[in-house]
Structure formats: C-alpha cells, structure tokens
Design a protein around this motif. Structure first.
Motif, PDB file in Angstrom:
ATOM      1  N   VAL A 103     -51.905  16.738  -0.398  1.00 23.91           N
ATOM      2  CA  VAL A 103     -53.230  17.082  -0.916  1.00 23.91           C
ATOM      3  C   VAL A 103     -54.099  17.485   0.276  1.00 23.91           C
ATOM      4  O   VAL A 103     -54.409  16.655   1.130  1.00 23.91           O
ATOM      5  CB  VAL A 103     -53.868  15.897  -1.669  1.00 23.91           C
ATOM      6  N   ASP A 117     -62.703  14.901  -5.256  1.00 27.75           N
ATOM      7  CA  ASP A 117     -61.619  15.732  -5.784  1.00 27.75           C
ATOM      8  C   ASP A 117     -60.289  15.424  -5.085  1.00 27.75           C
ATOM      9  O   ASP A 117     -59.230  15.475  -5.715  1.00 27.75           O
ATOM     10  CB  ASP A 117     -61.961  17.214  -5.667  1.00 27.75           C
ATOM     11  N   ALA A 120     -59.067  12.127  -6.588  1.00 27.57           N
ATOM     12  CA  ALA A 120     -58.565  12.371  -7.939  1.00 27.57           C
ATOM     13  C   ALA A 120     -57.172  13.001  -7.905  1.00 27.57           C
ATOM     14  O   ALA A 120     -56.288  12.611  -8.677  1.00 27.57           O
ATOM     15  CB  ALA A 120     -59.529  13.269  -8.711  1.00 27.57           C
ATOM     16  N   ALA A 121     -56.964  13.943  -7.003  1.00 23.24           N
ATOM     17  CA  ALA A 121     -55.650  14.592  -6.887  1.00 23.24           C
ATOM     18  C   ALA A 121     -54.582  13.596  -6.434  1.00 23.24           C
ATOM     19  O   ALA A 121     -53.451  13.611  -6.919  1.00 23.24           O
ATOM     20  CB  ALA A 121     -55.729  15.771  -5.923  1.00 23.24           C
ATOM     21  N   GLU A 123     -54.698  10.279  -6.912  1.00 19.51           N
ATOM     22  CA  GLU A 123     -54.503   9.344  -8.026  1.00 19.51           C
ATOM     23  C   GLU A 123     -53.609   9.951  -9.107  1.00 19.51           C
ATOM     24  O   GLU A 123     -52.734   9.269  -9.657  1.00 19.51           O
ATOM     25  CB  GLU A 123     -55.852   8.931  -8.615  1.00 19.51           C
ATOM     26  N   THR A 124     -53.798  11.218  -9.417  1.00 20.23           N
ATOM     27  CA  THR A 124     -52.944  11.902 -10.405  1.00 20.23           C
ATOM     28  C   THR A 124     -51.483  11.849  -9.977  1.00 20.23           C
ATOM     29  O   THR A 124     -50.595  11.562 -10.789  1.00 20.23           O
ATOM     30  CB  THR A 124     -53.406  13.358 -10.592  1.00 20.23           C
ATOM     31  N   GLN A 125     -51.214  12.125  -8.702  1.00 17.14           N
ATOM     32  CA  GLN A 125     -49.838  12.100  -8.226  1.00 17.14           C
ATOM     33  C   GLN A 125     -49.268  10.683  -8.224  1.00 17.14           C
ATOM     34  O   GLN A 125     -48.099  10.487  -8.560  1.00 17.14           O
ATOM     35  CB  GLN A 125     -49.748  12.697  -6.833  1.00 17.14           C
ATOM     36  N   GLN A 127     -50.017   8.263 -10.246  1.00 13.32           N
ATOM     37  CA  GLN A 127     -49.698   7.905 -11.629  1.00 13.32           C
ATOM     38  C   GLN A 127     -48.385   8.559 -12.071  1.00 13.32           C
ATOM     39  O   GLN A 127     -47.592   7.937 -12.762  1.00 13.32           O
ATOM     40  CB  GLN A 127     -50.844   8.315 -12.556  1.00 13.32           C
ATOM     41  N   ALA A 128     -48.152   9.780 -11.639  1.00 10.53           N
ATOM     42  CA  ALA A 128     -46.910  10.481 -12.005  1.00 10.53           C
ATOM     43  C   ALA A 128     -45.709   9.839 -11.335  1.00 10.53           C
ATOM     44  O   ALA A 128     -44.636   9.726 -11.939  1.00 10.53           O
ATOM     45  CB  ALA A 128     -47.005  11.957 -11.613  1.00 10.53           C
ATOM     46  N   TRP A 131     -44.202   6.558 -12.964  1.00 15.71           N
ATOM     47  CA  TRP A 131     -43.358   6.636 -14.163  1.00 15.71           C
ATOM     48  C   TRP A 131     -41.992   6.922 -13.744  1.00 15.71           C
ATOM     49  O   TRP A 131     -41.053   7.176 -13.845  1.00 15.71           O
ATOM     50  CB  TRP A 131     -43.880   7.709 -15.116  1.00 15.71           C
TER      51      TRP A 131
END
Length: 131
Positions: A103, A117, A120-121, A123-125, A127-128, A131
């Motif tokens: 990022v 921003d 946020a980028a 955190e999105t990764q 979370q992915a 899983w």
C-alpha cells in the motif's frame, strides 16, 4: 495504528523472510511495547545491505503488519537470530502478516501515523488474509 519506516531490503525481509528483529540505535519507547505496527518500506535502499530475494524492491509502501514484543541492547552479534546486529537495540517482532499488495504511502522517520485511506487499504487486505 502507527507505522515504522524501515529501509529495504530489511522491510521486505520482515514481511517475506524470517527477520524478526529490527536493529535500532535508539531504545523502543515503552508506550510502543506490545503495539501492533505497520511496516513501511522506505523510499531508499540500505546501500550496505547484502540481502537478496524477491519482494525487496518495493519502496514507499506499507508491506506488513507486526507486533513489537520487546526491546533490549546487545553487544553480541546474532544474540537473537541471524538478523541481529551487535551494539544495537533489538526490537523483537512477532505475528508478522505480509500484505498481499503493498500500500503506497509517504513515510517519516521514527513512528508516524498513516492517513485514513492508507489505513483503510491495509485493513481491507488484513481482513482478506484472515479468511
């Protein structure tokens, strides 16, 4: 979450190899002990480093997240592993998670706070990856 800028190839070695100690000339401030931090690959390479491998050519980007678990001074070479230098503070790292995609971010010396921003980028990764 705070970020720490580390020159390449060291940031990449934390993210993608077994580097779990960050060598510093200054003692870790106690407020950061146990903190989860972002590992930021700086804009410049450490020209004296002789570490090779993939993922070490990314600059000005968050490449991983880690927890700082301790700090101690050492006069010994490799007292806590291959990556530990002598006559340095060793900041020990654990729970390292490499980001699938770096990022982009402009860093700073010491600890710094990334913009919303960027956080946020990251955190999105994270979370992915979970899983």
């Amino acid at each position: 979450m705070r970020a720490l800028t580390i020159r390449q190839p060291w940031a990449g070695a934390i993210a993608h190899q077994s580097k779990r100690v960050e060598n510093r000339s200054w003692k870790l401030p106690s407020k950061h002990h146990g903190a989860r931090i972002l590992i930021h690959a700086g804009a410049q390479r450490d020209k004296q480093a002789q570490v090779y491998g993939e993922h070490l050519d990314v600059y000005s980007a968050i490449v991983a997240v880690a927890t700082i678990t301790g700090c101690h001074w050492s006069n010994e070479w490799q007292c806590c592993g291959y990556w530990a230098f002598e006559k340095a503070y060793h900041w020990t790292l654990a729970d390292v998670v490499a980001l699938p995609e770096p990022v982009g971010a402009t860093g700073a010396l010491g600890f710094w706070t990334p913009k919303g921003d960027v956080l946020a980028a990251v955190e999105t990764q994270l979370q992915a990856v979970a899983w």
